[in-house]
Scaffold this motif. Structure first.
Motif, PDB file in Angstrom:
ATOM      1  N   ASP A   1      75.935  -1.105   6.933  1.00 57.20           N
ATOM      2  CA  ASP A   1      75.266  -0.431   5.809  1.00 57.20           C
ATOM      3  C   ASP A   1      75.718  -1.020   4.481  1.00 57.20           C
ATOM      4  OD1 ASP A   1      73.909   1.192   7.547  1.00 57.20           O
ATOM      5  OD2 ASP A   1      75.452   2.745   7.522  1.00 57.20           O
ATOM      6  N   ASN A   2      76.975  -1.404   4.399  1.00 54.62           N
ATOM      7  CA  ASN A   2      77.489  -2.002   3.168  1.00 54.62           C
ATOM      8  C   ASN A   2      77.432  -3.521   3.300  1.00 54.62           C
ATOM      9  OD1 ASN A   2      78.116   0.485   1.980  1.00 54.62           O
ATOM     10  ND2 ASN A   2      80.020   0.595   3.151  1.00 54.62           N
TER      11      ASN A   2
ATOM     12  N   LEU B   1      83.983   9.865   5.215  1.00 49.88           N
ATOM     13  CA  LEU B   1      83.641   9.547   6.599  1.00 49.88           C
ATOM     14  C   LEU B   1      83.930   8.075   6.919  1.00 49.88           C
ATOM     15  CD1 LEU B   1      80.298  11.530   6.951  1.00 49.88           C
ATOM     16  CD2 LEU B   1      82.448  12.009   8.137  1.00 49.88           C
ATOM     17  N   GLU B   2      83.673   7.212   5.944  1.00 48.36           N
ATOM     18  CA  GLU B   2      83.968   5.793   6.144  1.00 48.36           C
ATOM     19  C   GLU B   2      85.464   5.570   6.316  1.00 48.36           C
ATOM     20  OE1 GLU B   2      82.345   3.578   2.933  1.00 48.36           O
ATOM     21  OE2 GLU B   2      80.270   4.105   3.397  1.00 48.36           O
TER      22      GLU B   2
ATOM     23  N   LEU C   1      77.487  14.294  -1.807  1.00 49.97           N
ATOM     24  CA  LEU C   1      77.191  13.661  -0.518  1.00 49.97           C
ATOM     25  C   LEU C   1      77.721  12.233  -0.469  1.00 49.97           C
ATOM     26  CD1 LEU C   1      73.551  14.933   0.083  1.00 49.97           C
ATOM     27  CD2 LEU C   1      75.611  15.601   1.333  1.00 49.97           C
ATOM     28  N   GLU C   2      77.677  11.541  -1.583  1.00 45.45           N
ATOM     29  CA  GLU C   2      78.222  10.182  -1.643  1.00 45.45           C
ATOM     30  C   GLU C   2      79.725  10.197  -1.402  1.00 45.45           C
ATOM     31  OE1 GLU C   2      78.781   6.543  -4.877  1.00 45.45           O
ATOM     32  OE2 GLU C   2      77.305   8.120  -5.270  1.00 45.45           O
TER      33      GLU C   2
ATOM     34  N   ASP D   1      86.364   6.685   9.787  1.00 44.52           N
ATOM     35  CA  ASP D   1      85.869   5.708  10.752  1.00 44.52           C
ATOM     36  C   ASP D   1      86.771   4.481  10.797  1.00 44.52           C
ATOM     37  OD1 ASP D   1      83.702   4.702  12.568  1.00 44.52           O
ATOM     38  OD2 ASP D   1      83.543   3.183  10.993  1.00 44.52           O
TER      39      ASP D   1
ATOM     40  N   ASP E   1      80.345  10.730   2.248  1.00 46.67           N
ATOM     41  CA  ASP E   1      80.141   9.471   2.969  1.00 46.67           C
ATOM     42  C   ASP E   1      81.376   8.576   2.872  1.00 46.67           C
ATOM     43  OD1 ASP E   1      77.635  10.020   3.925  1.00 46.67           O
ATOM     44  OD2 ASP E   1      76.579   9.095   2.229  1.00 46.67           O
ATOM     45  N   GLN E   2      81.975   8.512   1.696  1.00 47.93           N
ATOM     46  CA  GLN E   2      83.177   7.697   1.515  1.00 47.93           C
ATOM     47  C   GLN E   2      84.316   8.209   2.389  1.00 47.93           C
ATOM     48  OE1 GLN E   2      83.894   7.848  -2.701  1.00 47.93           O
ATOM     49  NE2 GLN E   2      82.220   6.425  -3.200  1.00 47.93           N
TER      50      GLN E   2
END
Length: 341
Positions: free
Chosen positions: A203-204, A160-161, A153-154, A164, A157-158
């Motif tokens: 978020d970061n 997806l970033e 999942l991590e 984006d 997420d990377q």
């Protein structure tokens, strides 16, 4: 060689100013001299276009023709000059010449823009499809894996970033190309605080100290939205390339006026840039290393945005110690006081 009485009456030349050479533009005297050399012309007639001074001491374009008259011994007796005012025609020719030159420049720019857009679309689609393909593979792993899913999942997420960021960069690129420049008063303190807050709310969390030095008496007008984009890119760059193990990573933003121009510097103590890479970092889709998480668009977009507002960017860096980007800006409208509140 004298000017005829007819030309004298039309142009009202004063006494003592009626020789053809005294009326000619200095750059055209050699033409008239060649024209007046009867030995050069076998057909006894020739012409050239020259500038002659009128009664207002302004030069007008004339088509100067001359006929060579010879005596019985075939020696040059006299030269008869006639002049036709072609000023309007020359002005039209100049307009056409400028229009053709402008058209040529526009065609070159259009070709460059098309090639740039084609390359941009190809690379942008590649930057989106790559993470999507990775995500598809990761979802397949999730279906088959009996291990903890947190790591997978991590990684999703990377991906997806990355998608984006790619979409965000495409939007910035398109906005910079199409939006007209909108001049407004620039409050640098408010602008920098707004950009800083956008990173603090993400978020970061940047985990980097950002300080600024801004004189209180700065009065400056430019495109605030484009400056905001440029500041976001440079701050994001400092965050992305900070030293991971450094106890106190920082970015100092300094604004100063000098010789009628405004300079904004972004100085960090991050990883720095290798000397051989300095000339390439503003190229489209250039990434300094394969480990870079960005798409290689940020600094390219920043430079393009600066060009829209008559700005310039320079970079200095010591690899392993840090980097300094300096913006050189000029105010776009010193009289736009109505927008300053």
């Amino acid at each position: 060689m004298l000017v005829s009485q007819a030309i004298d009456r039309i142009y009202f030349y004063k006494d003592g100013e009626r020789t053809i050479f005294s009326l000619a533009h200095p750059g055209d005297i050699s033409k008239i001299k060649r024209l007046s050399d009867g030995n050069q012309h076998e057909n006894n007639q020739s012409a050239c276009e020259v500038r002659l001074k009128n009664h207002r001491s302004k030069y007008v374009w004339m088509e100067l023709k001359c006929a060579y008259q010879y005596d019985e011994r075939n020696q040059l007796d006299y030269i008869q000059f006639t002049a036709l005012d072609i000023t309007q025609r020359k002005q039209e020719e100049l307009k056409v010449k400028h229009a053709l030159k402008r058209e040529k420049v526009l065609n070159v720019q259009l070709k460059q823009s098309k090639e740039e857009i084609d390359h941009f679309l190809y690379m942008a689609s590649h930057n989106v499809r790559g993470p999507l393909a990775t995500m598809m593979g990761l979802t397949q792993m999730l279906r088959k894996s009996s291990e903890s899913t947190s790591k997978i999942l991590e990684m999703i997420d990377q991906c997806l970033e990355k998608i984006d960021r790619s979409i965000h960069n495409v939007v910035l690129y398109e906005k910079n190309n199409k939006q007209e420049v909108k001049v407004d008063y620039v409050d640098f303190s408010a602008l920098i605080n707004e950009v800083k807050e956008s990173f603090d709310d993400s978020d970061n969390n940047p985990q980097i100290e950002i300080h600024s030095i801004i004189p209180e008496d700065i009065i400056f007008y430019s495109d605030v939205e484009r400056l905001k984009t440029i500041f976001e890119i440079l701050i994001a760059n400092a965050i992305a390339f900070k030293k991971p193990q450094h106890p106190r990573p920082y970015l100092l933003i300094k604004v100063k006026e000098q010789d009628g121009l405004l300079y904004v510097s972004f100085c960090d103590n991050g990883l720095g840039i290798k000397p051989e890479q300095l000339e390439k970092i503003f190229q489209i889709f250039y990434r300094s290393s394969s480990n870079s998480s960005g798409a290689g668009l940020g600094l390219y977009i920043a430079k393009k945005a600066l060009q829209k507002i008559k700005g310039h960017i320079e970079v200095r860096s010591i690899y392993g110690k840090g980097t300094e980007f300096t913006l050189q800006l000029e105010t776009l409208n010193k009289h736009a006081q109505v927008n300053h509140q």
